[in-house]
Each structure stands twice: as structure tokens, then as C-alpha cells.
Design an enzyme around this catalytic site. Structure first.
Site, PDB file in Angstrom:
ATOM      1  N   SER A 156       8.770   2.112  -0.945  1.00 24.21           N
ATOM      2  CA  SER A 156       8.695   1.323   0.282  1.00 24.21           C
ATOM      3  C   SER A 156       9.705   0.190   0.203  1.00 24.21           C
ATOM      4  CB  SER A 156       7.282   0.740   0.463  1.00 24.21           C
ATOM      5  OG  SER A 156       7.258  -0.195   1.529  1.00 24.21           O
ATOM      6  N   TYR A 169       0.080  -4.070  -2.462  1.00 23.12           N
ATOM      7  CA  TYR A 169       0.921  -2.958  -2.028  1.00 23.12           C
ATOM      8  C   TYR A 169       2.348  -3.160  -2.516  1.00 23.12           C
ATOM      9  CZ  TYR A 169       3.050   0.511   1.078  1.00 23.12           C
ATOM     10  OH  TYR A 169       3.756   1.585   1.581  1.00 23.12           O
TER      11      TYR A 169
END
Length: 288
Positions: A156, A169
């Protein structure tokens, strides 16, 4: 768009009849990959948490490929024994695996660095350790075949620019980036290895992780767009598959990433992009 013939000519691992294993395959990017690869003639192993969603995804992929070319395996990627079982089932059913797509992930926010240890561990167990366990389970088997193979791990942009909002995250995806870089290096230096690793870095994508959205936001890409971009990038030989979206162009992403590493080089405060003393400088940098 890169044609199937061009993709399969450049990438023997994606030849018709080969096998792709996709974790997180019941929705989003994973399901888009399964459908696209099935249309290219690959056999598909879909791994996700068991239940109606996985069953429905398998039926959808089977409408593109024959039923005999689709295998759904209920898998919790946070458990290494379940990844070992997935590998055994995939190799047992189809005799080999040429593409491993470690894509399973969750985005639930466990909160501040000093809160909710169990929720932090659960997120990291899925997003980071799930990829490590997948690599451990499949890579030795893929190398042993002596055939061309690809391992694509889903990272990501948040693992690179680490914006405030969901620290757990960000930590997990930063780990995926570093792990996949090291994996690529190790495979390059493995005698006789024909398996390569790549890091998929989606932009804003409408998936099961798109919190609260019941339809695709205008700024988001679809999973299908991400997979088309990924395949073209693999043909080019890109390691970092950095996807744009409808809001962020590649030049924008490059500047944000350059600013993030500049925090270290310039000895600015951590996450200075969001620091009140540096917001104006960041805005000027983006406009330059």
C-alpha cells in the site's frame, strides 16, 4: 491495454493452463485478478475466509473457467498451518503453482499505539504475517519445480508515506514493502531460481476495505483497473507496481514519497507533511 497474447508471451508463468493461487480472492482486487487470469486460461485457487462469499466468488470464476479449473479453499492466512494446507491442496489438485498472489488484508483500525494490543496483533497477523506464511508455504515448492514463477505481494502507499489515521495498517504495509524487497533480492541470488517477487502498490481502490462506501467513489479505481495495470507492469518487469487512481497521478505520488523520505534527509519532524510548521512548505513542494 496490454493484450493477453503480449502478457503470456512476456510472462511464461502466466501461460494458459498454469495455476494461480490468490489469497483474499473472494472480493476486490483478489477476485478481479481471479477473473482476469481465468479468462487467460489459468487454473485458479481462491483462498479466503470460508463462507458464502468465497462460495459465490468460486461460482463467478467458474463461469469464466471450467468448474474443474477452479478450487476454493477456506483459509485464515494468519495461521501458518492453513497456508501449508492451501499449498498442499493447490499442488495436489493441479500439480504446480506459477503465480502466488498474497493479497489478503484487513483495514480495521485498532487505534492508538498504546491501545488494543489484541486488535493490533490480529491486523498484523493477517496483513504482514499472512504474506510471510504464504511465502514460506509456497516458495520452496515453486522453486523445486524449476519453472518460471511469480510472487506478487499486495502492499500500500500507506506503507511508504505512512499518513496519520491508521497506524497499525501503515506498520503492516511498511513491513510488506521491506519483506518483499528482501524476498526479491533473495530470489535473484538463489541458484537456478526462475521465480521473481513483485510489490503491488494499489492507489485508492474500491474494494471490501473501502470503509462505508456502498458504491465506487469517483476518485477510486476498480479492482479490474488495478489488475490491468499490474499485468502491464509485470510485462515491463517492474518490481514496484505503483498504481495511480482517479485522484492521484504518478507525479503526485512521487512527490509525496520524496517528501516522506526527505523528513529523514532534512531532519524534519516525523510526518512533517501534517505538521503545522511544514504544511505550507509541503504545499509549495507539491506545486513546484
Amino acid at each position: 491495454m496490454t493484450t493477453d497474447a503480449e502478457i503470456q508471451s512476456a510472462l511464461p508463468a502466466l501461460a494458459s493452463g498454469n495455476v494461480a493461487v490468490i489469497t483474499g480472492g473472494a472480493s476486490g482486487i483478489g477476485l478481479a485478478a481471479a477473473k482476469r487470469l481465468a479468462a487467460m486460461g489459468l487454473k485458479i485457487v481462491l483462498a479466503d475466509i470460508g463462507g458464502a462469499r468465497l462460495d459465490e466468488a468460486a461460482r463467478a470464476v467458474a463461469t469464466i473457467a471450467d468448474d474443474s479449473a477452479v478450487l476454493a479453499v477456506a483459509t485464515d492466512v494468519s495461521k501458518p498451518d492453513e497456508l501449508d494446507r492451501l499449498a498442499e491442496k493447490a499442488f495436489g489438485a493441479f500439480g504446480g503453482v506459477s503465480l502466488l498472489m498474497n493479497n489478503a488484508g484487513v483495514g480495521n483500525n485498532p487505534g492508538k499505539p498504546w491501545e488494543n494490543r489484541d486488535a493490533w496483533k490480529r491486523l498484523l497477523d493477517i496483513n504482514f504475517w499472512g504474506i510471510v506464511y504464504g511465502v514460506e508455504a509456497f516458495t520452496p515448492r515453486m522453486l523445486a519445480t524449476g519453472r518460471p514463477g511469480l510472487i506478487v505481494n499486495t502492499g500500500s502507499k500507506q506503507g511508504i508515506t505512512t499518513p496519520p489515521g491508521n497506524l497499525a495498517y501503515n506498520v503492516s504495509k511498511s513491513g510488506v514493502k521491506t519483506f518483499t524487497e528482501g524476498l526479491a533480492h533473495a530470489l535473484r541470488n538463489e541458484p537456478g531460481a526462475k521465480v521473481a517477487a513483485h510489490l503491488l502498490i494499489p492507489g485508492f481502490t474500491y474494494t471490501g476495505l473501502t470503509g462505508g462506501a456502498t458504491e465506487k467513489p469517483a476518485g477510486a479505481w476498480t479492482g479490474e483497473q488495478v489488475i490491468d495495470f499490474m499485468l502491464a507492469a509485470l510485462v515491463r518487469g517492474d518490481f514496484y507496481i505503483l498504481c495511480p487512481d482517479n485522484e492521484a497521478t504518478r507525479p503526485m505520488d512521487e512527490k509525496r514519497m520524496a517528501w516522506a523520505i526527505g523528513d529523514i534527509i532534512e531532519n524534519r519532524p516525523a510526518l512533517s507533511r501534517w505538521h503545522p510548521d511544514h504544511k505550507e512548505a509541503f504545499a509549495a513542494f507539491m506545486e513546484s
